[in-house]
Design a protein around this motif. Structure first.
Motif, mmCIF file in Angstrom:
data_model
loop_
_atom_site.group_PDB
_atom_site.id
_atom_site.type_symbol
_atom_site.label_atom_id
_atom_site.label_comp_id
_atom_site.label_asym_id
_atom_site.label_seq_id
_atom_site.Cartn_x
_atom_site.Cartn_y
_atom_site.Cartn_z
ATOM 1 N N PHE A 118 0.850 -1.194 0.000
ATOM 2 C CA PHE A 118 0.000 0.000 0.000
ATOM 3 C C PHE A 118 0.886 1.244 0.000
ATOM 4 O O PHE A 118 1.730 1.414 0.881
ATOM 5 C CB PHE A 118 -0.925 0.002 1.223
ATOM 6 N N GLN A 119 0.688 2.114 -0.991
ATOM 7 C CA GLN A 119 1.533 3.292 -1.136
ATOM 8 C C GLN A 119 1.003 4.455 -0.306
ATOM 9 O O GLN A 119 -0.208 4.664 -0.198
ATOM 10 C CB GLN A 119 1.617 3.684 -2.610
ATOM 11 N N ASP A 120 1.908 5.181 0.258
ATOM 12 C CA ASP A 120 1.552 6.321 1.124
ATOM 13 C C ASP A 120 1.438 7.590 0.287
ATOM 14 O O ASP A 120 2.250 8.521 0.401
ATOM 15 C CB ASP A 120 2.613 6.479 2.220
ATOM 16 N N VAL A 121 0.429 7.617 -0.575
ATOM 17 C CA VAL A 121 0.185 8.781 -1.427
ATOM 18 C C VAL A 121 -1.316 9.052 -1.444
ATOM 19 O O VAL A 121 -2.123 8.182 -1.096
ATOM 20 C CB VAL A 121 0.685 8.558 -2.873
ATOM 21 N N ASN A 122 -1.713 10.253 -1.865
ATOM 22 C CA ASN A 122 -3.140 10.542 -1.968
ATOM 23 C C ASN A 122 -3.674 10.061 -3.314
ATOM 24 O O ASN A 122 -2.920 9.570 -4.168
ATOM 25 C CB ASN A 122 -3.425 12.026 -1.756
ATOM 26 N N LEU A 123 -4.964 10.218 -3.522
ATOM 27 C CA LEU A 123 -5.599 9.683 -4.728
ATOM 28 C C LEU A 123 -5.098 10.353 -6.000
ATOM 29 O O LEU A 123 -4.905 9.692 -7.022
ATOM 30 C CB LEU A 123 -7.122 9.824 -4.615
ATOM 31 N N GLU A 124 -4.874 11.660 -5.958
ATOM 32 C CA GLU A 124 -4.382 12.364 -7.147
ATOM 33 C C GLU A 124 -3.013 11.851 -7.557
ATOM 34 O O GLU A 124 -2.733 11.662 -8.751
ATOM 35 C CB GLU A 124 -4.344 13.869 -6.885
ATOM 36 N N ALA A 125 -2.151 11.624 -6.566
ATOM 37 C CA ALA A 125 -0.820 11.083 -6.864
ATOM 38 C C ALA A 125 -0.929 9.657 -7.403
ATOM 39 O O ALA A 125 -0.173 9.256 -8.299
ATOM 40 C CB ALA A 125 0.043 11.115 -5.601
ATOM 41 N N ALA A 126 -1.860 8.901 -6.867
ATOM 42 C CA ALA A 126 -2.060 7.520 -7.329
ATOM 43 C C ALA A 126 -2.487 7.492 -8.792
ATOM 44 O O ALA A 126 -2.062 6.620 -9.559
ATOM 45 C CB ALA A 126 -3.105 6.824 -6.458
ATOM 46 N N LYS A 127 -3.317 8.442 -9.197
ATOM 47 C CA LYS A 127 -3.738 8.523 -10.597
ATOM 48 C C LYS A 127 -2.532 8.742 -11.510
ATOM 49 O O LYS A 127 -2.421 8.121 -12.576
ATOM 50 C CB LYS A 127 -4.739 9.655 -10.797
ATOM 51 N N LYS A 128 -1.636 9.628 -11.105
ATOM 52 C CA LYS A 128 -0.451 9.916 -11.921
ATOM 53 C C LYS A 128 0.440 8.681 -12.046
ATOM 54 O O LYS A 128 0.979 8.397 -13.119
ATOM 55 C CB LYS A 128 0.328 11.086 -11.313
ATOM 56 N N ILE A 129 0.580 7.950 -10.935
ATOM 57 C CA ILE A 129 1.375 6.716 -10.970
ATOM 58 C C ILE A 129 0.713 5.686 -11.875
ATOM 59 O O ILE A 129 1.372 5.018 -12.681
ATOM 60 C CB ILE A 129 1.542 6.146 -9.545
ATOM 61 N N ALA A 130 -0.611 5.554 -11.737
ATOM 62 C CA ALA A 130 -1.352 4.580 -12.544
ATOM 63 C C ALA A 130 -1.244 4.898 -14.027
ATOM 64 O O ALA A 130 -1.092 4.003 -14.863
ATOM 65 C CB ALA A 130 -2.812 4.553 -12.105
ATOM 66 N N GLN A 131 -1.315 6.179 -14.368
ATOM 67 C CA GLN A 131 -1.206 6.588 -15.766
ATOM 68 C C GLN A 131 0.190 6.319 -16.316
ATOM 69 O O GLN A 131 0.351 5.864 -17.450
ATOM 70 C CB GLN A 131 -1.561 8.070 -15.893
ATOM 71 N N LYS A 132 1.177 6.566 -15.499
ATOM 72 C CA LYS A 132 2.567 6.367 -15.916
ATOM 73 C C LYS A 132 2.887 4.889 -16.079
ATOM 74 O O LYS A 132 3.585 4.487 -17.017
ATOM 75 C CB LYS A 132 3.515 7.006 -14.897
ATOM 76 N N GLU A 133 2.389 4.059 -15.154
ATOM 77 C CA GLU A 133 2.722 2.637 -15.136
ATOM 78 C C GLU A 133 1.641 1.768 -15.778
ATOM 79 O O GLU A 133 1.750 0.541 -15.768
ATOM 80 C CB GLU A 133 2.969 2.184 -13.693
ATOM 81 N N ASN A 134 0.601 2.405 -16.329
ATOM 82 C CA ASN A 134 -0.510 1.681 -16.970
ATOM 83 C C ASN A 134 -1.119 0.650 -16.015
ATOM 84 O O ASN A 134 -1.267 -0.533 -16.351
ATOM 85 C CB ASN A 134 -0.056 1.004 -18.258
ATOM 86 N N LYS A 135 -1.494 1.107 -14.839
ATOM 87 C CA LYS A 135 -2.103 0.240 -13.835
ATOM 88 C C LYS A 135 -3.498 0.746 -13.483
ATOM 89 O O LYS A 135 -3.878 1.866 -13.823
ATOM 90 C CB LYS A 135 -1.244 0.210 -12.560
ATOM 91 N N LEU A 136 -4.238 -0.092 -12.777
ATOM 92 C CA LEU A 136 -5.500 0.318 -12.179
ATOM 93 C C LEU A 136 -5.230 0.779 -10.751
ATOM 94 O O LEU A 136 -4.100 0.673 -10.266
ATOM 95 C CB LEU A 136 -6.499 -0.846 -12.180
ATOM 96 N N ILE A 137 -6.256 1.268 -10.082
ATOM 97 C CA ILE A 137 -6.117 1.733 -8.702
ATOM 98 C C ILE A 137 -7.022 0.898 -7.799
ATOM 99 O O ILE A 137 -8.206 0.726 -8.097
ATOM 100 C CB ILE A 137 -6.490 3.222 -8.568
#
Length: 322
Positions: free
Chosen positions: A27-46
């Motif tokens: 579980f990553q210690d980031v907020n939802l907006e940051a998670a979206k950026k990671i998901a977009q970069k890594e082509n993942k779901l949340i």
């Protein structure tokens, strides 16, 4: 020498602890907006575990399920994982309000832009939750899984029907390719639907005629065996009622759709467990109440397809088309 042993011991312990931490979901210690950026970069779901500090099943999920190594492999590879306090975290409070969440733990599966793919809740063991995760991935990356009622068209007359198998409430398997008779395939929404129950009950009236015409009527329900038993009890039907696990048959016949949100909210609030717990998942997907006649060559010879669940194939039309 002694210092070397001490250093090696601490190094081993450090590696062991690190390995332990790597098992299970990260579980990553980031907020939802940051998670979206990671998901977009890594082509993942949340994936969001929405928990409360007082929730017993939340603690059991954290202890028993999220720590499973295979769960970790699946979720760390495919999802950006967040654990959010529903009562104390800003994102948590907003998510509760947005999705009207009242059950904990709640699980939100979002696409990389933060749009909801699937909502689920309750305690799952590791094997069960792995199935949930796989189903979400299938839904997210399949082209034809999420359709509105206006988008489903149903198999057409002349279409060839691929072989399929499903089990009834007693665990007996029905396999299409083994059937020598014509098959009348009737889709129902579930035992909670009064229109479905009334229709299934009326179908008993044509049982003798079906036998005379070398035809077998089979009912397809999205509900689990224990709920199918309720259908049988309410309708007194003698026909085979199959559990369409994971909606595979409904998808094959292009009758599977997701109701609009206000309809889902109504069903969830009025029917509660009879709706949310009766099917393979909590996506709310339902089949159109369609009827298909499959001839001996496993082709669609006739169909009744009407998105209005109140409109069903007439008994007269079914018999005339056999």
């Amino acid at each position: 020498m002694f210092k070397t042993i001490i250093f090696s011991t601490f190094l081993f312990v450090g590696i062991f602890v690190s390995a332990q931490k790597e098992k299970g979901i990260n579980f990553q210690d980031v907020n939802l907006e940051a998670a979206k950026k990671i998901a977009q970069k890594e082509n993942k779901l949340i994936f969001i575990d929405l928990f409360t500090t007082w929730c017993g099943p939340c603690k059991l999920m954290k202890k028993n399920t999220f720590t499973d190594e295979k769960i970790g492999e699946l979720f760390n590879k495919s999802f950006v994982n967040l654990a959010i306090d529903a009562e104390k975290d800003k994102d948590g409070l907003q998510l509760v309000k947005k999705y009207k969440i009242v059950n904990y733990p709640s699980f939100l599966f979002l696409d990389k832009n933060g749009e909801l793919i699937q909502y689920d809740f309750g305690y799952y063991n590791a094997q069960q939750f792995s199935g949930v995760g796989m189903a979400v991935l299938d839904k997210a990356f399949s082209k034809n899984t999420v359709k509105t009622i206006d988008q489903v068209k149903g198999k057409m007359v002349g279409d060839k029907v691929a072989d399929f198998s499903a089990k009834d409430h007693l665990g007996k398997t029905f396999t299409l390719s083994k059937e020598k008779e014509k098959i009348v395939l009737v889709f129902i929404r579930g035992q909670w639907c009064p229109y479905c129950n009334k229709y299934v009950e009326s179908l008993q009236n044509i049982s003798p005629e079906l036998k005379a015409k070398n035809a077998r009527l089979v009912i397809i329900s999205p509900e689990k065996p224990e709920f199918i038993e309720k259908t049988i009890a309410k309708t007194k039907t003698d026909y085979t009622v199959l559990h369409d696990e994971d909606y595979k048959i409904a998808e094959m016949f292009d009758v599977l759709y997701t109701p609009e949100q206000k309809t889902l909210d109504f069903y969830n609030s009025r029917l509660k467990g009879d709706f949310t717990d009766s099917r393979s998942d909590h996506s709310g997907r339902l089949p159109v109440s369609a009827t298909f006649i499959i001839n001996e060559n496993k082709e669609i010879s006739w169909r009744h397809f009407n998105p209005d669940y109140k409109e069903r194939a007439s008994l007269e039309n079914i018999l005339n088309q056999l």
